[in-house]
Design an enzyme around this catalytic site. Structure first.
Site, PDB file in Angstrom:
ATOM      1  N   CYS A   2      36.782  31.511  42.069  1.00 40.71           N
ATOM      2  CA  CYS A   2      35.915  30.468  42.608  1.00 40.71           C
ATOM      3  C   CYS A   2      35.996  30.423  44.134  1.00 40.71           C
ATOM      4  O   CYS A   2      37.035  30.704  44.722  1.00 40.71           O
ATOM      5  CB  CYS A   2      36.342  29.106  42.081  1.00 40.71           C
ATOM      6  SG  CYS A   2      36.464  29.048  40.301  1.00 40.71           S
ATOM      7  N   ARG A  27      33.737  37.303  46.121  1.00 36.81           N
ATOM      8  CA  ARG A  27      34.937  36.934  45.358  1.00 36.81           C
ATOM      9  C   ARG A  27      34.702  37.079  43.852  1.00 36.81           C
ATOM     10  O   ARG A  27      35.652  37.117  43.086  1.00 36.81           O
ATOM     11  CB  ARG A  27      35.319  35.478  45.669  1.00 36.81           C
ATOM     12  CG  ARG A  27      35.742  35.259  47.113  1.00 36.81           C
ATOM     13  CD  ARG A  27      35.809  33.782  47.434  1.00 36.81           C
ATOM     14  NE  ARG A  27      36.920  33.138  46.766  1.00 36.81           N
ATOM     15  CZ  ARG A  27      38.102  32.911  47.306  1.00 36.81           C
ATOM     16  NH1 ARG A  27      38.333  33.295  48.541  1.00 36.81           N
ATOM     17  NH2 ARG A  27      39.058  32.298  46.648  1.00 36.81           N
ATOM     18  N   TRP A  74      34.003  31.051  38.827  1.00 35.84           N
ATOM     19  CA  TRP A  74      34.410  32.171  37.982  1.00 35.84           C
ATOM     20  C   TRP A  74      35.055  31.517  36.773  1.00 35.84           C
ATOM     21  O   TRP A  74      36.149  30.952  36.867  1.00 35.84           O
ATOM     22  CB  TRP A  74      35.396  33.062  38.752  1.00 35.84           C
ATOM     23  CG  TRP A  74      35.759  34.331  38.057  1.00 35.84           C
ATOM     24  CD1 TRP A  74      35.039  35.490  38.056  1.00 35.84           C
ATOM     25  CD2 TRP A  74      36.941  34.583  37.290  1.00 35.84           C
ATOM     26  NE1 TRP A  74      35.705  36.445  37.324  1.00 35.84           N
ATOM     27  CE2 TRP A  74      36.870  35.918  36.844  1.00 35.84           C
ATOM     28  CE3 TRP A  74      38.050  33.822  36.930  1.00 35.84           C
ATOM     29  CZ2 TRP A  74      37.858  36.502  36.064  1.00 35.84           C
ATOM     30  CZ3 TRP A  74      39.036  34.401  36.158  1.00 35.84           C
ATOM     31  CH2 TRP A  74      38.934  35.725  35.732  1.00 35.84           C
ATOM     32  N   ASN A 100      38.993  25.015  43.065  1.00 39.24           N
ATOM     33  CA  ASN A 100      39.413  26.403  42.883  1.00 39.24           C
ATOM     34  C   ASN A 100      40.839  26.360  42.344  1.00 39.24           C
ATOM     35  O   ASN A 100      41.674  25.645  42.885  1.00 39.24           O
ATOM     36  CB  ASN A 100      39.373  27.128  44.244  1.00 39.24           C
ATOM     37  CG  ASN A 100      39.710  28.597  44.109  1.00 39.24           C
ATOM     38  OD1 ASN A 100      39.730  29.141  43.010  1.00 39.24           O
ATOM     39  ND2 ASN A 100      39.957  29.241  45.234  1.00 39.24           N
ATOM     40  N   GLY A 101      41.111  27.091  41.265  1.00 42.05           N
ATOM     41  CA  GLY A 101      42.458  27.084  40.687  1.00 42.05           C
ATOM     42  C   GLY A 101      42.416  26.610  39.254  1.00 42.05           C
ATOM     43  O   GLY A 101      41.353  26.595  38.627  1.00 42.05           O
ATOM     44  N   GLU A 482      45.120  55.024  39.575  1.00 40.60           N
ATOM     45  CA  GLU A 482      44.174  54.336  40.453  1.00 40.60           C
ATOM     46  C   GLU A 482      42.760  54.885  40.263  1.00 40.60           C
ATOM     47  O   GLU A 482      41.789  54.131  40.229  1.00 40.60           O
ATOM     48  CB  GLU A 482      44.644  54.458  41.910  1.00 40.60           C
ATOM     49  CG  GLU A 482      43.668  53.955  42.965  1.00 40.60           C
ATOM     50  CD  GLU A 482      43.272  52.493  42.810  1.00 40.60           C
ATOM     51  OE1 GLU A 482      43.854  51.771  41.982  1.00 40.60           O
ATOM     52  OE2 GLU A 482      42.333  52.068  43.519  1.00 40.60           O
ATOM     53  N   LYS A 486      39.599  52.611  39.152  1.00 41.80           N
ATOM     54  CA  LYS A 486      38.383  52.506  39.975  1.00 41.80           C
ATOM     55  C   LYS A 486      37.142  52.770  39.123  1.00 41.80           C
ATOM     56  O   LYS A 486      36.164  52.050  39.186  1.00 41.80           O
ATOM     57  CB  LYS A 486      38.492  53.529  41.096  1.00 41.80           C
ATOM     58  CG  LYS A 486      38.122  53.196  42.468  1.00 41.80           C
ATOM     59  CD  LYS A 486      38.732  52.074  43.238  1.00 41.80           C
ATOM     60  CE  LYS A 486      39.396  50.952  42.559  1.00 41.80           C
ATOM     61  NZ  LYS A 486      40.286  50.137  43.318  1.00 41.80           N
ATOM     62  N   GLU A 489      36.554  49.882  36.405  1.00 36.85           N
ATOM     63  CA  GLU A 489      36.173  48.538  36.852  1.00 36.85           C
ATOM     64  C   GLU A 489      34.739  48.468  37.369  1.00 36.85           C
ATOM     65  O   GLU A 489      34.094  47.443  37.232  1.00 36.85           O
ATOM     66  CB  GLU A 489      37.170  47.963  37.867  1.00 36.85           C
ATOM     67  CG  GLU A 489      37.191  48.619  39.206  1.00 36.85           C
ATOM     68  CD  GLU A 489      38.232  48.016  40.138  1.00 36.85           C
ATOM     69  OE1 GLU A 489      38.472  46.805  40.078  1.00 36.85           O
ATOM     70  OE2 GLU A 489      38.806  48.771  40.938  1.00 36.85           O
ATOM     71  N   HIS A 505      52.348  63.964  23.555  1.00 36.49           N
ATOM     72  CA  HIS A 505      53.143  63.063  22.718  1.00 36.49           C
ATOM     73  C   HIS A 505      52.256  62.033  22.024  1.00 36.49           C
ATOM     74  O   HIS A 505      52.718  60.952  21.681  1.00 36.49           O
ATOM     75  CB  HIS A 505      54.245  62.401  23.547  1.00 36.49           C
ATOM     76  CG  HIS A 505      55.175  63.409  24.145  1.00 36.49           C
ATOM     77  ND1 HIS A 505      56.095  64.090  23.387  1.00 36.49           N
ATOM     78  CD2 HIS A 505      55.284  63.887  25.404  1.00 36.49           C
ATOM     79  CE1 HIS A 505      56.752  64.944  24.171  1.00 36.49           C
ATOM     80  NE2 HIS A 505      56.272  64.842  25.392  1.00 36.49           N
ATOM     81  N   LYS A 604      37.513  39.034  43.299  1.00 37.10           N
ATOM     82  CA  LYS A 604      38.219  39.727  44.381  1.00 37.10           C
ATOM     83  C   LYS A 604      39.643  39.234  44.526  1.00 37.10           C
ATOM     84  O   LYS A 604      40.567  39.999  44.671  1.00 37.10           O
ATOM     85  CB  LYS A 604      37.444  39.538  45.690  1.00 37.10           C
ATOM     86  CG  LYS A 604      38.051  40.254  46.884  1.00 37.10           C
ATOM     87  CD  LYS A 604      37.972  41.755  46.718  1.00 37.10           C
ATOM     88  CE  LYS A 604      38.646  42.516  47.837  1.00 37.10           C
ATOM     89  NZ  LYS A 604      38.886  43.923  47.445  1.00 37.10           N
TER      90      LYS A 604
HETATM   91  C1  F6R Z   1      41.082  46.722  41.871  1.00 38.42           C
HETATM   92  C2  F6R Z   1      41.611  45.599  42.601  1.00 38.42           C
HETATM   93  C3  F6R Z   1      42.630  44.743  41.927  1.00 38.42           C
HETATM   94  C4  F6R Z   1      43.606  44.180  42.969  1.00 38.42           C
HETATM   95  C5  F6R Z   1      44.562  43.183  42.313  1.00 38.42           C
HETATM   96  C6  F6R Z   1      45.564  42.636  43.308  1.00 38.42           C
HETATM   97  O1  F6R Z   1      40.187  47.465  42.647  1.00 38.42           O
HETATM   98  O2  F6R Z   1      41.220  45.337  43.703  1.00 38.42           O
HETATM   99  O3  F6R Z   1      43.298  45.435  40.932  1.00 38.42           O
HETATM  100  O4  F6R Z   1      44.318  45.234  43.541  1.00 38.42           O
HETATM  101  O5  F6R Z   1      43.824  42.132  41.768  1.00 38.42           O
HETATM  102  O6  F6R Z   1      44.912  42.009  44.366  1.00 38.42           O
HETATM  103  P1  F6R Z   1      45.647  41.764  45.728  1.00 38.42           P
HETATM  104  O7  F6R Z   1      45.924  43.104  46.338  1.00 38.42           O
HETATM  105  O8  F6R Z   1      44.693  40.947  46.548  1.00 38.42           O
HETATM  106  O9  F6R Z   1      46.917  41.037  45.411  1.00 38.42           O
END
Ligand code: F6R
Length: 609
Positions: A2, A27, A74, A100-101, A482, A486, A489, A505, A604
């Site tokens: 949010c 976000r 969100w 927010n929260g 990673e 990527k 997501e 395995h 985000k």
């Molecule tokens: C994926 C991504 C998330 C963040 C994770 C931690 O592309 O961005 O997996 O890495 O939510 O976020 P931060 O780094 O802000 O603690």
């Protein structure tokens, strides 16, 4: 997650709120709303969906008023819907809140409020805050807010307006970021600096339990005990343009192209003035502590955690310190064993990830020393850690992390080199040579970016796969994790990442004719074994794309597609090796028409547990 914002001033508030919400779109959200205070009381407009739905909703019917609050939601409690969208009000519609929260004890409070005669219209946790503010209102809004804060549990940043106090706007913070700004005629709050930049470059960060009362051009902040306090102003250096797309179709593509600069800025900020050594003003572990160091634990979530996996291997290989990586959301629930002085590194782009904050607090509570690696100056993690190393990646707007990830690896690499030197495992000269190699990496990344058409063409051919397997050994395994994240997501293609040697395995049962496998093979020392793994999947009919260092022979003839990356020290190769994978994920998602910068269900900055 949010985003909340609010403003009070001489101008009409609705357009200001809408612009602020737009800046926080990145976000991630599923509904939006605004509430305005005017002579008719409180007017609310809200709608499920993106901001353009709300915009269409208020077209020609814009609520008037110079005091207002806004929200992008969100969903956590209750599905995304018009009714669950914020702002929420008390039964009389005289108090409106955005939040927010998560209010953890909301169910208990809700049952009690219902027994006191309150009628709830939404499924949200937030609605209890609106009813409580009305329930406890004894005429002094500040006292009412303190009372409400004392009964709420969980994390919350609240923005509040009341038709009983039409000349003020209130906001409070507990474990959820809140930032303030003012001009001569107006005052603003937001959960994100980006929403405030058009008003001022000077912002004030609220601390936990602070309550702020905003009037036209003035802000009074009180701490949790009601005492008026001054919060230092923080100057924000990045420009509004830095948070805009700058001609690219998506923030993600722009941010991938910014990676050479992000790495250069991050590296330079941690070097001595002549650039020949790691700056000792910056490094948080002194020579004596480095020599005594028994263990390093890295705590992070998601992509930051995968950067941590690379860091772990660098600490072990370069500095010979045992290191482990823990998923931050798991750490505090597994009764961790911490000895006084144990070193923890929290990696977080936003510095606001709730799980990482909670893990950091647990590590500190148990006597650990915490160093933060974060991209956001003044973030909660930066402020609470014992020491901070910043990544200087600039604002990262796309939900999928790219430039922050490689900047995190750069800082971890510098820390590992610094420890190696302090533990007398490498000489000053060797450290200097490593720095020279690191300085070449931005240019090497640029040369991968210059060949992006090759990657785009491959994405065009392969975007309709249902499932893709990523594999690698050693550092390449962390890279595969990673690369897989990527892709899934932003393109919603199912993918798995496997340590190449682990495949047989169990998972190899899934390999069948036509399965797409991506083999990360940047580590020359492991190449022979990796080639064997390529053969194992090939004989079962897999199609293989391999990412290898330039000049490596023997791979092209084994696979359908090979991408060469410039050669560097194998320990630093992940920073180059991830670039084609970020581009691949991007172009696959583009082919599929996905919402690249705001993938479904994602946010985000994950400020809930
Ligand atoms: C994926 C991504 C998330 C963040 C994770 C931690 O592309 O961005 O997996 O890495 O939510 O976020 P931060 O780094 O802000 O603690």
């Amino acid at each position: 997650m949010c985003g909340i914002t609010g403003c009070i001033g001489d101008q009409e508030a609705a357009p200001v709120l809408m612009r602020g919400l737009k800046r926080m779109e990145y976000r991630g959200y599923d509904s939006a709303g605004i509430a305005l205070l005017n002579q008719n009381g409180i007017e609310i407009r809200k709608a499920k969906g993106k901001l353009d739905v709300l915009e269409a909703h208020i077209q020609g019917n814009m609520p008037q008023g110079s005091v207002g609050i806004g929200h992008t939601r969100w969903a956590t409690h209750g599905e995304p819907s018009d009714v669950n969208a914020h702002p929420h009000t008390d039964m009389k519609g005289e108090i409106a809140v955005v939040h927010n929260g998560i209010i953890e004890n909301y169910l208990k409070l809700k049952h009690w409020l219902i027994s006191e005669g309150c009628e709830f219209v939404t499924e949200t946790d937030t609605e209890v805050a609106a009813h409580l503010l009305n329930y406890y209102d004894g005429g002094d809004m500040l006292q009412t807010i303190y009372k409400v804060m004392s009964v709420l549990q969980g994390s919350f940043a609240l923005g509040i307006i009341s038709s009983r106090n039409p000349d003020s706007l209130y906001c409070v913070r507990k474990d959820s970021p809140l930032i303030l700004a003012k001009t001569s005629g107006a005052s603003f709050f937001a959960s994100d600096i980006s929403a405030l930049l058009e008003h001022s470059r000077e912002v004030y960060l609220l601390e936990d339990m602070d309550v702020a009362c905003l009037t036209k051009g003035d802000i009074v902040i009180r701490d949790g005990f009601g005492k008026v306090v001054r919060r230092e102003a923080m100057r924000v250096d990045w420009s509004l343009e830095a948070a805009e797309k700058g001609g690219f179709e998506h923030f993600m593509l722009k941010e991938i192209h910014e990676e050479p600069k992000a790495l250069r800025d991050t590296l330079n900020s941690h070097l001595s003035q002549d650039g020949a050594a790691i700056s000792q003003d910056e490094m948080p572990v002194g020579a004596e502590e480095a020599r005594r160091l028994q263990k390093i634990t890295i705590l992070a979530c998601g992509t930051a955690c995968y950067a941590g996996m690379i860091g772990r291997m660098l600490f072990e290989k370069l500095a010979r310190v045992p290191a482990e990586v823990d998923i931050a959301s798991e750490f505090r629930y597994r009764d961790p064993i911490v000895s006084p002085g144990d070193l923890f590194i929290i990696v977080s782009q936003s510095g606001e990830t709730l799980d990482s904050i909670a893990a950091m607090r647990e590590a500190k509570r148990l006597g650990g020393r915490v160093i933060a690696i974060t991209n956001v100056v003044g973030s909660s993690i930066a402020r609470e850690a014992d020491a901070v190393l910043y990544t200087w990646a600039g604002p990262e707007i796309a939900v999928a992390s790219t430039k922050a990830y490689i900047s995190q690896i750069m800082v971890l690499t510098l820390m590992a080199l610094d420890l190696a030197q302090k533990r007398a495992l490498i000489t000053e000269e060797e450290a200097g040579e490593a720095l020279e190699e690191l300085k070449r990496i931005p240019q090497q990344i640029q040369s991968v970016l210059d060949q992006k058409e090759v990657i785009q063409r491959f994405a065009h051919k392969t975007f309709d796969y249902n499932s893709i397997f990523f594999m690698g050994r050693g550092l390449d395994y962390a890279l595969a994790m990673e690369a897989s994240l990527k892709l899934k997501e932003i393109s919603y293609i199912h993918s798995e990442a496997y340590a190449a040697g682990e495949l047989k395995h169990g998972t190899i049962a899934l390999i069948e004719p036509g399965t797409q496998v991506v083999m990360m093979a940047t580590q020359d020392a492991l190449l022979e074994k990796t080639l064997n793994n390529i053969k194992e999947v090939k004989v079962r009919g897999a199609q293989v794309l391999a990412v290898v260092g330039e000049g490596v022979g023997g791979v092209a003839e084994e696979v359908e597609e090979v991408w060469y990356i410039p050669r560097t020290n194998p320990l630093f190769a992940p920073m180059v090796g991830i670039i084609p994978m970020q581009l691949y994920a991007y172009y696959v998602a583009l082919e599929k028409g996905c919402d690249i910068d705001q993938p479904r269900n994602l946010a985000k900055s994950v400020t809930v547990e």
